[in-house]
Design a protein around this motif. Structure first.
Motif, PDB file in Angstrom:
ATOM      1  N   GLY A 247     -35.151 -35.851 -33.852  1.00  0.00           N
ATOM      2  CA  GLY A 247     -34.013 -36.758 -33.966  1.00  0.00           C
ATOM      3  C   GLY A 247     -33.962 -37.476 -35.297  1.00  0.00           C
ATOM      4  O   GLY A 247     -32.874 -37.710 -35.851  1.00  0.00           O
TER       5      GLY A 247
ATOM      6  N   MET B 294     -34.769 -36.342 -38.101  1.00  0.00           N
ATOM      7  CA  MET B 294     -34.273 -35.439 -39.138  1.00  0.00           C
ATOM      8  C   MET B 294     -32.757 -35.507 -39.289  1.00  0.00           C
ATOM      9  O   MET B 294     -32.225 -35.252 -40.384  1.00  0.00           O
ATOM     10  CB  MET B 294     -34.673 -33.986 -38.811  1.00  0.00           C
ATOM     11  CG  MET B 294     -36.176 -33.725 -38.749  1.00  0.00           C
ATOM     12  SD  MET B 294     -37.004 -33.925 -40.336  1.00  0.00           S
ATOM     13  CE  MET B 294     -37.864 -35.477 -40.046  1.00  0.00           C
ATOM     14  N   ILE B 295     -32.035 -35.834 -38.220  1.00  0.00           N
ATOM     15  CA  ILE B 295     -30.571 -35.792 -38.258  1.00  0.00           C
ATOM     16  C   ILE B 295     -30.000 -36.788 -39.266  1.00  0.00           C
ATOM     17  O   ILE B 295     -29.245 -36.400 -40.165  1.00  0.00           O
ATOM     18  CB  ILE B 295     -29.992 -36.013 -36.841  1.00  0.00           C
ATOM     19  CG1 ILE B 295     -30.425 -34.875 -35.905  1.00  0.00           C
ATOM     20  CG2 ILE B 295     -28.468 -36.106 -36.897  1.00  0.00           C
ATOM     21  CD1 ILE B 295     -29.985 -35.054 -34.472  1.00  0.00           C
ATOM     22  N   PRO B 296     -30.324 -38.106 -39.154  1.00  0.00           N
ATOM     23  CA  PRO B 296     -29.729 -39.033 -40.138  1.00  0.00           C
ATOM     24  C   PRO B 296     -30.268 -38.833 -41.551  1.00  0.00           C
ATOM     25  O   PRO B 296     -29.524 -39.002 -42.522  1.00  0.00           O
ATOM     26  CB  PRO B 296     -30.097 -40.417 -39.588  1.00  0.00           C
ATOM     27  CG  PRO B 296     -31.294 -40.186 -38.729  1.00  0.00           C
ATOM     28  CD  PRO B 296     -31.101 -38.825 -38.138  1.00  0.00           C
TER      29      PRO B 296
ATOM     30  N   GLY C 118     -28.699 -35.611 -42.885  1.00  0.00           N
ATOM     31  CA  GLY C 118     -27.257 -35.819 -42.905  1.00  0.00           C
ATOM     32  C   GLY C 118     -26.840 -36.666 -44.096  1.00  0.00           C
ATOM     33  O   GLY C 118     -25.838 -36.369 -44.770  1.00  0.00           O
TER      34      GLY C 118
ATOM     35  N   SER D 168     -28.687 -29.925 -44.082  1.00  0.00           N
ATOM     36  CA  SER D 168     -27.728 -30.578 -43.188  1.00  0.00           C
ATOM     37  C   SER D 168     -28.478 -31.357 -42.130  1.00  0.00           C
ATOM     38  O   SER D 168     -29.688 -31.155 -41.926  1.00  0.00           O
ATOM     39  CB  SER D 168     -26.800 -29.546 -42.532  1.00  0.00           C
ATOM     40  OG  SER D 168     -27.559 -28.655 -41.727  1.00  0.00           O
ATOM     41  N   GLY D 169     -27.763 -32.239 -41.460  1.00  0.00           N
ATOM     42  CA  GLY D 169     -28.395 -33.061 -40.428  1.00  0.00           C
ATOM     43  C   GLY D 169     -28.653 -32.310 -39.137  1.00  0.00           C
ATOM     44  O   GLY D 169     -29.519 -32.706 -38.359  1.00  0.00           O
ATOM     45  N   ILE D 170     -27.883 -31.278 -38.883  1.00  0.00           N
ATOM     46  CA  ILE D 170     -28.099 -30.444 -37.701  1.00  0.00           C
ATOM     47  C   ILE D 170     -28.213 -28.996 -38.151  1.00  0.00           C
ATOM     48  O   ILE D 170     -27.773 -28.636 -39.233  1.00  0.00           O
ATOM     49  CB  ILE D 170     -26.958 -30.602 -36.673  1.00  0.00           C
ATOM     50  CG1 ILE D 170     -25.610 -30.197 -37.301  1.00  0.00           C
ATOM     51  CG2 ILE D 170     -26.897 -32.019 -36.136  1.00  0.00           C
ATOM     52  CD1 ILE D 170     -24.476 -30.172 -36.313  1.00  0.00           C
TER      53      ILE D 170
ATOM     54  N   PRO E 297     -33.191 -28.858 -40.559  1.00  0.00           N
ATOM     55  CA  PRO E 297     -34.003 -29.985 -40.067  1.00  0.00           C
ATOM     56  C   PRO E 297     -35.044 -29.562 -39.035  1.00  0.00           C
ATOM     57  O   PRO E 297     -36.127 -30.158 -38.960  1.00  0.00           O
ATOM     58  CB  PRO E 297     -32.968 -30.938 -39.463  1.00  0.00           C
ATOM     59  CG  PRO E 297     -31.775 -30.099 -39.204  1.00  0.00           C
ATOM     60  CD  PRO E 297     -31.761 -29.048 -40.249  1.00  0.00           C
TER      61      PRO E 297
ATOM     62  N   ILE F 297     -30.672 -30.005 -31.581  1.00  0.00           N
ATOM     63  CA  ILE F 297     -30.058 -30.434 -32.834  1.00  0.00           C
ATOM     64  C   ILE F 297     -29.324 -29.274 -33.510  1.00  0.00           C
ATOM     65  O   ILE F 297     -29.161 -29.264 -34.719  1.00  0.00           O
ATOM     66  CB  ILE F 297     -31.097 -31.052 -33.789  1.00  0.00           C
ATOM     67  CG1 ILE F 297     -32.190 -30.046 -34.161  1.00  0.00           C
ATOM     68  CG2 ILE F 297     -31.718 -32.295 -33.183  1.00  0.00           C
ATOM     69  CD1 ILE F 297     -33.121 -30.546 -35.257  1.00  0.00           C
TER      70      ILE F 297
END
Length: 380
Positions: free
Chosen positions: A225, A227-229, A232, A247-249, A253, A329
């Protein structure tokens, strides 16, 4: 002469007896509704014969016998259980009914477990040579592939889910392999030099290992989780990074998260392996005039190879399992089916993702164990 009771055989008989008492399959009108559990006699025209044959194998396994005979009984029992599952699916599914589902139930899993335990016990007693174990592993993989390719189990619910998603399954399987092996490769490229560096500079060991331990203690779901922000924001701030695939997703990540989890086992085992080399061998190499790079590549690394391979085993099996979380994700892999199935309350779809993951981890673990043993014999 009264035959002696074999203690492990008691366990196999108890597990298998519970499997015979429980439903072999679960028949469902569709993939979502609750089903009706059916035992072998109710699910198969020859169900009582199958029950009697399996019970006879379990009872025979109670007594001491040759390991080869026990292995043959385990293989025969497992083959009979799998054949019963496939036949039950064909017998219970109405013709041209695309909605009905026949899923393996608790009885099938317990009977399979009993036969697998019996076979594992027989192999332990046989103590096969390393080449023979490689051969047995290959034969087991080919046997599973042969059963799946024969169409015997096409009526089972999870295989019907596969048939409806074959292209997607192959795509997600390749993604899962990319996540597991890609993160392992990245961890080796980064972790081996770090392990060598802290071996040569003892003062760096505590801070490096402490930092990697902190990463390892972060729960896997939380790390994915996080990794997403982070990525992103990087992708939004630097278009060049986004164009490069950041990328965030998605896969990127997920690869980074698996890479971070892989570092500690690689670095720690590299340090342990290099530190465990016999000092006499190191002194002998230095006496021959070897330079530090020659000492590392010709003496330390070859002698530490079994420990390094053990690290690869740990990371590979770990990452095959953790890669499932990548589905949350958008990273793909078998986790895609697991989480889709959970969202739809479709356990057959969950199994479509879970079973290949388990099989892949099991085969990888056994293969790496054999590789570790081969390297130890080579080092000796």
């Amino acid at each position: 002469m009264i035959p002696h009771v074999d203690r492990p055989g008691i366990l196999f008989a108890l597990v298998g007896g519970a499997g015979l008492a429980l439903p072999l399959v679960q028949f469902k009108a569709n993939r979502i509704v609750a089903g009706e559990g059916l035992g072998m006699p109710a699910a198969l025209p020859w169900g009582w014969f199958a029950v009697a044959a399996i019970a006879a194998l379990l009872l025979a396994g109670l007594f001491r016998m040759g390991a080869a005979l026990r292995l043959a009984m385990a293989v025969a029992g497992l083959a009979l259980v799998v054949a019963a599952l496939g036949a039950a699916a064909q017998a219970l599914t109405p013709p041209d009914d695309t909605l009905a589902r026949v899923a393996p139930s608790a009885g099938f899993w317990l009977l399979g477990l009993a036969m697998a335990l019996m076979g594992a016990d027989a192999l332990t007693r046989l103590r096969p040579s390393l080449p023979l174990r490689w051969l047995l592993l290959g034969a087991a993989v080919m046997a599973v592939a042969g059963v799946l390719g024969s169409g015997m189990l096409d009526g089972i619910s999870v295989m019907r889910e596969y048939a409806a998603r074959q292209d997607m399954f192959l795509r997600e399987a390749s993604t899962h392999l990319l996540l597991a092996f890609g993160s392992l490769t990245a961890a080796l490229l980064a972790g081996l030099p770090i392990g060598i560096a802290i071996h040569q500079r003892p003062g760096l060991r505590r801070p490096v290992l402490s930092g990697l331990n902190v990463l390892q203690t972060i729960p896997s779901l939380a790390l994915f989780g996080i990794m997403i922000p982070i990525f992103g924001w990087i992708a939004a701030t630097w278009p060049a990074a986004a164009n490069a695939g950041v990328s965030g997703i998605g896969i990127f990540p997920a690869l980074v998260a698996l890479f971070l989890y892989s570092l500690l086992p690689v670095v720690a085992n590299t340090l342990t392996g290099l530190s465990g080399v016999d000092p006499a061998a190191v002194e002998a190499a230095r006496g021959l005039g070897m330079t530090r790079p020659q000492l590392m590549t010709r003496v330390l690394v070859p002698l530490a190879l079994p420990v390094l391979l053990a690290a690869i085993r740990i990371v590979l099996v770990q990452n095959i399992g953790l890669a499932v979380i990548a589905g949350l994700i958008g990273g793909g892999g078998f986790g895609t089916f697991v989480f889709q199935g959970l969202n739809q309350t479709a356990m057959d779809l969950v199994l479509l993702g879970a079973l290949p993951t388990i099989a892949l981890a099991l085969v990888a673990g056994i293969a790496m164990d054999l590789a570790v043993e081969a390297s130890r014999k080579g080092a000796a």
